[in-house]
Motif scaffolding. Structure first.
Motif, PDB file in Angstrom:
ATOM      1  N   GLY A  40      38.534  10.958  53.280  1.00  0.00           N
ATOM      2  CA  GLY A  40      37.630  10.106  52.517  1.00  0.00           C
ATOM      3  C   GLY A  40      36.374  10.857  52.121  1.00  0.00           C
ATOM      4  O   GLY A  40      35.881  10.736  50.998  1.00  0.00           O
ATOM      5  N   LYS A  41      35.846  11.647  53.060  1.00  0.00           N
ATOM      6  CA  LYS A  41      34.652  12.452  52.792  1.00  0.00           C
ATOM      7  C   LYS A  41      34.910  13.416  51.643  1.00  0.00           C
ATOM      8  O   LYS A  41      34.100  13.570  50.734  1.00  0.00           O
ATOM      9  CB  LYS A  41      34.275  13.213  54.063  1.00  0.00           C
ATOM     10  CG  LYS A  41      33.045  14.054  53.937  1.00  0.00           C
ATOM     11  CD  LYS A  41      32.770  14.754  55.252  1.00  0.00           C
ATOM     12  CE  LYS A  41      32.128  16.078  54.932  1.00  0.00           C
ATOM     13  NZ  LYS A  41      32.283  17.067  55.912  1.00  0.00           N
ATOM     14  N   ALA A  77      31.173  13.887  49.574  1.00  0.00           N
ATOM     15  CA  ALA A  77      29.971  13.746  50.402  1.00  0.00           C
ATOM     16  C   ALA A  77      29.879  14.877  51.422  1.00  0.00           C
ATOM     17  O   ALA A  77      30.893  15.438  51.837  1.00  0.00           O
ATOM     18  CB  ALA A  77      29.997  12.408  51.129  1.00  0.00           C
ATOM     19  N   ASP A  78      28.654  15.210  51.810  1.00  0.00           N
ATOM     20  CA  ASP A  78      28.450  16.200  52.870  1.00  0.00           C
ATOM     21  C   ASP A  78      28.632  15.576  54.248  1.00  0.00           C
ATOM     22  O   ASP A  78      29.080  16.229  55.175  1.00  0.00           O
ATOM     23  CB  ASP A  78      27.042  16.794  52.785  1.00  0.00           C
ATOM     24  CG  ASP A  78      26.854  17.653  51.544  1.00  0.00           C
ATOM     25  OD1 ASP A  78      27.842  18.248  51.074  1.00  0.00           O
ATOM     26  OD2 ASP A  78      25.718  17.713  51.051  1.00  0.00           O
ATOM     27  N   ARG A  98      31.988  18.514  64.031  1.00  0.00           N
ATOM     28  CA  ARG A  98      32.224  19.739  63.262  1.00  0.00           C
ATOM     29  C   ARG A  98      32.335  19.460  61.765  1.00  0.00           C
ATOM     30  O   ARG A  98      31.851  20.219  60.935  1.00  0.00           O
ATOM     31  CB  ARG A  98      33.509  20.409  63.760  1.00  0.00           C
ATOM     32  CG  ARG A  98      33.850  21.705  63.036  1.00  0.00           C
ATOM     33  CD  ARG A  98      35.264  22.137  63.260  1.00  0.00           C
ATOM     34  NE  ARG A  98      36.143  21.241  62.502  1.00  0.00           N
ATOM     35  CZ  ARG A  98      37.448  21.164  62.653  1.00  0.00           C
ATOM     36  NH1 ARG A  98      38.045  21.890  63.566  1.00  0.00           N
ATOM     37  NH2 ARG A  98      38.170  20.340  61.929  1.00  0.00           N
ATOM     38  N   ASP A  99      32.963  18.325  61.425  1.00  0.00           N
ATOM     39  CA  ASP A  99      33.236  17.996  60.027  1.00  0.00           C
ATOM     40  C   ASP A  99      32.160  17.151  59.362  1.00  0.00           C
ATOM     41  O   ASP A  99      32.340  16.695  58.234  1.00  0.00           O
ATOM     42  CB  ASP A  99      34.584  17.280  59.916  1.00  0.00           C
ATOM     43  CG  ASP A  99      35.753  18.190  60.277  1.00  0.00           C
ATOM     44  OD1 ASP A  99      35.586  19.430  60.218  1.00  0.00           O
ATOM     45  OD2 ASP A  99      36.826  17.665  60.621  1.00  0.00           O
TER      46      ASP A  99
END
Length: 65
Positions: free
Chosen positions: A5-6, A11-12, A33-34
């Motif tokens: 989704g990110k 998105a950051d 981490r992500d």
């Protein structure tokens, strides 16, 4: 799924809500981490030989049977 989704929205960082099954150190480390803030309830620790369990606060509470 949160990482997908990110990436899809570009998105950051994102915030994701998950169920108790994802409440462990491995998943937490991957989220950190992500760049994913995970909102996950902590599992209750049950004493199968008694009538008490440890709640999120760590205090003992009675369990109704």
């Amino acid at each position: 799924m949160a990482a997908q989704g990110k990436e899809a929205v570009g998105a950051d960082e994102v915030t994701a809500v998950a169920d108790t099954g994802y409440s462990n150190g491995e998943h937490g480390a991957l989220c950190e981490r992500d760049g994913i803030t995970a909102i996950v309830p902590r599992a209750e620790t049950v004493n199968p030989n008694g009538t008490e369990y440890l709640a999120v606060t760590g205090s003992l509470r009675s369990r109704k049977r």
